[in-house]
Design an enzyme around this catalytic site. Structure first.
Site, PDB file in Angstrom:
ATOM      1  N   LYS A 174       0.948  -1.229   0.098  1.00  0.00           N
ATOM      2  CA  LYS A 174       0.084  -0.070   0.084  1.00  0.00           C
ATOM      3  C   LYS A 174       0.862   1.288  -0.009  1.00  0.00           C
ATOM      4  O   LYS A 174       0.562   2.313  -0.796  1.00  0.00           O
ATOM      5  CB  LYS A 174      -1.160   0.237   1.313  1.00  0.00           C
ATOM      6  CG  LYS A 174      -1.722  -1.126   1.214  1.00  0.00           C
ATOM      7  CD  LYS A 174      -2.965  -0.886   2.498  1.00  0.00           C
ATOM      8  CE  LYS A 174      -2.210  -1.083   3.757  1.00  0.00           C
ATOM      9  NZ  LYS A 174      -1.628  -2.326   4.307  1.00  0.00           N
ATOM     10  N   ARG A 177      -9.906   0.712   8.759  1.00  0.00           N
ATOM     11  CA  ARG A 177      -9.331  -0.827   9.070  1.00  0.00           C
ATOM     12  C   ARG A 177     -10.415  -1.290   9.725  1.00  0.00           C
ATOM     13  O   ARG A 177     -10.365  -2.698   9.892  1.00  0.00           O
ATOM     14  CB  ARG A 177      -8.153  -0.885   9.788  1.00  0.00           C
ATOM     15  CG  ARG A 177      -7.085  -1.027   9.239  1.00  0.00           C
ATOM     16  CD  ARG A 177      -5.862  -0.861  10.090  1.00  0.00           C
ATOM     17  NE  ARG A 177      -4.693  -1.685   9.851  1.00  0.00           N
ATOM     18  CZ  ARG A 177      -3.498  -1.014   9.471  1.00  0.00           C
ATOM     19  NH1 ARG A 177      -3.346   0.365   9.114  1.00  0.00           N
ATOM     20  NH2 ARG A 177      -2.269  -1.689   9.197  1.00  0.00           N
ATOM     21  N   ARG A 181      11.507  -6.037   5.295  1.00  0.00           N
ATOM     22  CA  ARG A 181      11.184  -4.557   5.271  1.00  0.00           C
ATOM     23  C   ARG A 181      11.803  -4.087   6.670  1.00  0.00           C
ATOM     24  O   ARG A 181      12.367  -3.176   6.978  1.00  0.00           O
ATOM     25  CB  ARG A 181       9.895  -4.120   5.178  1.00  0.00           C
ATOM     26  CG  ARG A 181       9.556  -2.750   5.411  1.00  0.00           C
ATOM     27  CD  ARG A 181       8.013  -2.377   5.167  1.00  0.00           C
ATOM     28  NE  ARG A 181       7.058  -2.632   6.022  1.00  0.00           N
ATOM     29  CZ  ARG A 181       5.958  -2.429   5.851  1.00  0.00           C
ATOM     30  NH1 ARG A 181       5.463  -2.140   4.892  1.00  0.00           N
ATOM     31  NH2 ARG A 181       4.992  -2.574   6.951  1.00  0.00           N
ATOM     32  N   ARG A 237      11.541  -1.133  11.921  1.00  0.00           N
ATOM     33  CA  ARG A 237       9.995  -1.135  12.650  1.00  0.00           C
ATOM     34  C   ARG A 237       9.947  -2.255  13.342  1.00  0.00           C
ATOM     35  O   ARG A 237      10.099  -3.443  12.858  1.00  0.00           O
ATOM     36  CB  ARG A 237       8.905  -1.372  11.643  1.00  0.00           C
ATOM     37  CG  ARG A 237       8.420   0.258  11.003  1.00  0.00           C
ATOM     38  CD  ARG A 237       7.472   0.241  10.298  1.00  0.00           C
ATOM     39  NE  ARG A 237       6.296  -0.552  10.782  1.00  0.00           N
ATOM     40  CZ  ARG A 237       5.251  -0.630   9.807  1.00  0.00           C
ATOM     41  NH1 ARG A 237       4.978   0.174   8.724  1.00  0.00           N
ATOM     42  NH2 ARG A 237       4.140  -1.147  10.357  1.00  0.00           N
TER      43      ARG A 237
HETATM   44  P1  AMP Z   1       0.578   0.289   9.081  1.00  0.00           P
HETATM   45  O1  AMP Z   1       1.893   1.236   8.970  1.00  0.00           O
HETATM   46  O2  AMP Z   1      -0.418   0.556   8.295  1.00  0.00           O
HETATM   47  O3  AMP Z   1       1.087  -1.206   9.117  1.00  0.00           O
HETATM   48  O4  AMP Z   1       0.189   0.459  10.485  1.00  0.00           O
HETATM   49  C1  AMP Z   1       1.005   0.037  11.596  1.00  0.00           C
HETATM   50  C2  AMP Z   1       0.067   0.048  12.877  1.00  0.00           C
HETATM   51  O5  AMP Z   1      -0.563   1.321  13.380  1.00  0.00           O
HETATM   52  C3  AMP Z   1      -0.879  -1.075  12.891  1.00  0.00           C
HETATM   53  O6  AMP Z   1      -0.453  -2.529  13.206  1.00  0.00           O
HETATM   54  C4  AMP Z   1      -1.947  -0.553  13.976  1.00  0.00           C
HETATM   55  O7  AMP Z   1      -1.450  -0.916  15.375  1.00  0.00           O
HETATM   56  C5  AMP Z   1      -1.828   0.900  13.691  1.00  0.00           C
HETATM   57  N1  AMP Z   1      -2.864   1.538  12.823  1.00  0.00           N
HETATM   58  C6  AMP Z   1      -2.575   2.057  11.675  1.00  0.00           C
HETATM   59  N2  AMP Z   1      -3.657   2.366  11.057  1.00  0.00           N
HETATM   60  C7  AMP Z   1      -4.575   2.031  11.945  1.00  0.00           C
HETATM   61  C8  AMP Z   1      -6.109   2.274  11.674  1.00  0.00           C
HETATM   62  N3  AMP Z   1      -6.750   2.603  10.696  1.00  0.00           N
HETATM   63  N4  AMP Z   1      -6.941   1.727  12.842  1.00  0.00           N
HETATM   64  C9  AMP Z   1      -6.279   1.137  14.017  1.00  0.00           C
HETATM   65  N5  AMP Z   1      -4.998   1.040  14.079  1.00  0.00           N
HETATM   66  C10 AMP Z   1      -4.018   1.562  12.917  1.00  0.00           C
END
Ligand code: AMP
Length: 191
Positions: A14, A89, A128, A134
């Site tokens: 994404k 989400r 990654r 991360r």
């Molecule tokens: P990402 O960078 O999109 O993989 O998000 C990393 C982490 O941020 C996820 O595992 C969640 O803990 C939190 N997070 C990101 N976006 C959301 C969302 N829309 N709703 C809830 N938690 C989120």
């Protein structure tokens, strides 16, 4: 105005594809994961709260996430449109996004789902994690928890957007350039 939701499991690509869409269509890229990481880096109270969930691979509570996203949209009034990456989400987030956009006479134009299977995603995320550092990308158990969260809470959004005729599935396996082409085709065919 075009509002895109990029949908897919962690590691589906994404963020990578959002960068391309941002350049090509002049849209503002909003990633809730990036916003949370920014808060964590700056040591804000929101960052501290989010970190306790992110460290476990769990979703941050809806209202906190929705408020943060809406604030970010409101801070960019000049945007020609947005790419929502990693948001919504949950069904509650999708409903909130619809209501929020409707209040501004806007709506989601399309939800583009990048499809890839778990074993491919696991390999990508571990790779990654080595580069980005991360913590949630470096531990297989946390990655699997994120897949579980996705299956339970995010996967139902497929039906949510299909019911609105806004769901487009794209094969996320292959070279970045090939996936870009597939997404560009979907966008070119939007009504
Ligand atoms: P990402 O960078 O999109 O993989 O998000 C990393 C982490 O941020 C996820 O595992 C969640 O803990 C939190 N997070 C990101 N976006 C959301 C969302 N829309 N709703 C809830 N938690 C989120």
């Amino acid at each position: 105005m075009i509002q895109l939701v990029l949908f897919g499991k962690p590691g589906a690509g994404k963020g990578t594809q959002a960068e391309f869409l941002k350049e090509t269509y002049g849209l503002k890229h909003l990633s809730t994961g990036d916003l949370f990481r920014h808060h964590i880096k700056n040591g804000t109270s929101l960052g501290l709260l989010a970190q306790s969930y992110m460290d476990q691979g769990a979703l941050v509570p809806d209202q906190v996430t929705i408020d943060m996203l809406e604030e970010a949209v409101d801070q960019t009034p000049e945007a020609k449109g947005f790419i929502f990456d990693g948001f919504p989400r949950t069904t509650a987030q999708a409903e909130a996004l619809d209501a929020f956009l409707a209040s501004k006479n806007m709506e989601v134009s399309a939800t583009i789902a990048l499809e890839a299977h778990d074993e491919e995603l696991l390999v990508r995320l571990l790779e990654r994690g080595k580069i980005s550092g991360r913590p949630d990308d470096q531990d297989e158990t946390k990655i699997r928890t994120r897949f579980d969260e996705y299956n339970q809470k995010t996967a139902p959004l497929r039906n949510y957007y299909q019911a609105q005729n806004k769901f487009y599935s794209v094969d996320g396996i292959g070279a970045i350039e090939e996936v870009k082409q597939r997404i560009a085709e979907v966008i070119a065919n939007l009504g």
